[in-house]
Design an enzyme around this catalytic site. Structure first.
Site, PDB file in Angstrom:
ATOM      1  N   SER A 128     -18.088 -19.236  15.888  1.00  6.90           N
ATOM      2  CA  SER A 128     -16.829 -19.822  16.166  1.00  6.90           C
ATOM      3  C   SER A 128     -17.641 -21.550  16.895  1.00  6.90           C
ATOM      4  CB  SER A 128     -16.207 -19.426  16.557  1.00  6.90           C
ATOM      5  OG  SER A 128     -16.295 -18.855  17.582  1.00  6.90           O
ATOM      6  N   GLU A 161     -16.553 -23.628   7.229  1.00 12.17           N
ATOM      7  CA  GLU A 161     -17.266 -25.611   7.561  1.00 12.17           C
ATOM      8  C   GLU A 161     -18.678 -24.648   7.556  1.00 12.17           C
ATOM      9  OE1 GLU A 161     -13.746 -26.461  11.713  1.00 12.17           O
ATOM     10  OE2 GLU A 161     -16.054 -25.426  12.290  1.00 12.17           O
ATOM     11  N   ASN A 200     -11.910 -25.574  15.602  1.00 13.34           N
ATOM     12  CA  ASN A 200     -12.600 -25.231  16.974  1.00 13.34           C
ATOM     13  C   ASN A 200     -12.180 -26.939  18.190  1.00 13.34           C
ATOM     14  OD1 ASN A 200     -11.486 -22.990  16.858  1.00 13.34           O
ATOM     15  ND2 ASN A 200     -13.318 -21.943  16.720  1.00 13.34           N
TER      16      ASN A 200
END
Ligand code: 3HC
Length: 388
Positions: A128, A161, A200
């Site tokens: 992430s 992504e 994020n």
């Protein structure tokens, strides 16, 4: 839902490493789209729990007539839980690593993987926040390594992504994009391998910002969360979303991002405190809120409570970080908006919400925060270009 219409010919078998929230969801989505999947974890009991969660999710989809019972059984049957790494990697075309966000752990995992993976296996990571270039250097094949970042719950969120590292071959970028499409998901290419990638970089700082608001603004968690849900158009409150994502995930992401870039987040100690006391959110029963043992549970929030709070500080930080992504060429404004819609379920464009609040008010809020809390809050130059 359309499943299995676009299987990539190069990929028959997929191995997902790690059976946590993301790992088991990615395994399920891959199997739903026709791929044969091995789900690997280090202990049988983790895999058992993951397979039960997959069963629960498939039952939900049957209940909602998205698939029928027969399809659900077929999908479940396409996922093989395996502990033995050598067996799990046998003949795999694509590895999707979804182990916790700790570079030391990833280093250990990839050195084991390199012992058993065949030459043809392409590596991808669902990291992430860790830079893809850094992780890929831990492996035998940085040119055939790519970031594929899914969103929780992977079964429902459309965004993935796609992040190339410094050495990733063009053909692997194309393959990553096409693989995401074959899962009936929408890929967004992250042009630069920056901490937090796109979503994020906006989401994680908001959890910290909401914690500062809780300290300073004499409002309750549900008042702040209700305002985030009904005035910032997120489907969940921000504390609710943090609990849902996992405070362990948020904490690790914070550490990794902050160690590489002080401009991305202003860490609030509450996140570390919750993490250190084992309060990981929904998965451990306690986080910002407390939970029962249901698979899926929501926090009751209301428009009435939303009226009692203006989430301007939270909105300003979200917009400032979105502006940073645009100014720094990580993605276009259109891609930021699409990523927030598909990855976080944002119901209105972020810059449209900003316009309604007024960009001048946002810039003033940020400037005041620079005075009291430091340069993290410095308004991005992009905001000036859209405020006039
Ligand atoms: N599989 C199948 N069904 C599921 C499910 C799953 N995994 N999870 C939830 N559902 C079901 C629920 O049980 C519910 O069913 P019910 O109607 O029978 O009760 C149904 O979906 C709808 O749930 P809600 O009523 O709560 O409705 P919502 O419209 O709010 O949708 C949501 C749920 C899609 C989770 C939505 O709240 C949402 O988008 N939340 C934000 C999630 C988000 O921001 N994710 C990204 C976090 S960041 C991240 O993941 C990156 C990482 O790197 C940190």
């Amino acid at each position: 839902m359309n499943f299995g219409i676009l299987l990539l010919p190069q990929i028959n078998k997929i191995t997902v490493l790690g059976s946590g929230i993301m790992g088991h969801g990615i395994a399920q989505v891959s199997a739903m789209n026709g791929y044969n999947v091995v789900l690997r974890d280090i202990e049988e009991r983790f895999l058992e729990s993951a397979m039960n969660k997959i069963r629960w999710s498939l039952d939900k989809l049957v209940e909602k007539n998205k698939i029928n019972k027969q399809e659900s059984d077929k999908i479940h049957g396409r996922i093989k839980p395996i502990v033995e790494l050598k067996e799990a990697l046998d003949d795999t075309d694509l590895l999707i690593e979804a182990v916790p966000e700790d570079l030391k752990l990833k280093k250990k995992v990839y050195s084991e993987v390199d012992q058993f993976a065949q030459e043809k296996t392409i590596y991808s990571s669902n990291t992430s926040t860790l830079p893809i270039s850094e992780i890929s250097q831990l492996t035998s094949r940085p040119d055939r390594f790519i970031g594929l970042h899914f969103f929780n719950p992977p079964q429902l969120m459309k965004l993935v992504e796609v992040i190339p590292g410094a050495s990733t071959a063009e053909s692997i970028v194309d393959l990553g994009i096409n693989f995401v499409k074959s899962l009936s998901k929408d890929p967004i290419l992250c042009n630069k391998d920056v901490p937090g990638f796109i979503v994020n970089r906006i989401f994680i700082p908001l959890v910290h910002e909401a914690a500062y608001c809780l300290d300073n603004d004499s409002k309750s968690m549900t008042q702040i969360d209700s305002a985030v849900k009904f005035k910032m158009y997120l489907p969940m409150g921000i504390f609710e979303l943090a609990d849902y994502t996992g405070l362990d995930v948020i904490h690790r992401a914070t550490i990794e991002m902050y160690s590489r870039d002080k401009k991305v987040v202003n860490p609030h100690p509450k996140i570390e405190q919750l993490f250190s006391s084992g309060k990981y959110g929904k998965k451990s029963g306690d986080g910002f809120y407390s939970y029962g043992d249901k698979n899926y549970e929501r926090v009751p929030l209301s428009e009435e409570e939303a009226k009692q709070y203006d989430p301007i500080r939270i909105l300003s930080v979200a917009i400032n970080n979105a502006a940073w992504l645009i100014s720094n060429g990580v993605c276009t404004r259109e891609d930021v908006e699409l990523a927030l819609k598909l990855g976080m379920g944002l119901k209105k464009e972020l810059f449209e919400i900003g316009k309604e609040s007024g960009f001048e008010k946002i810039i003033n809020t940020l400037n005041q925060l620079v005075g009291t809390n430091g340069s993290f809050y410095t308004p991005d130059p992009y905001l000036k270009t859209i405020s006039t």
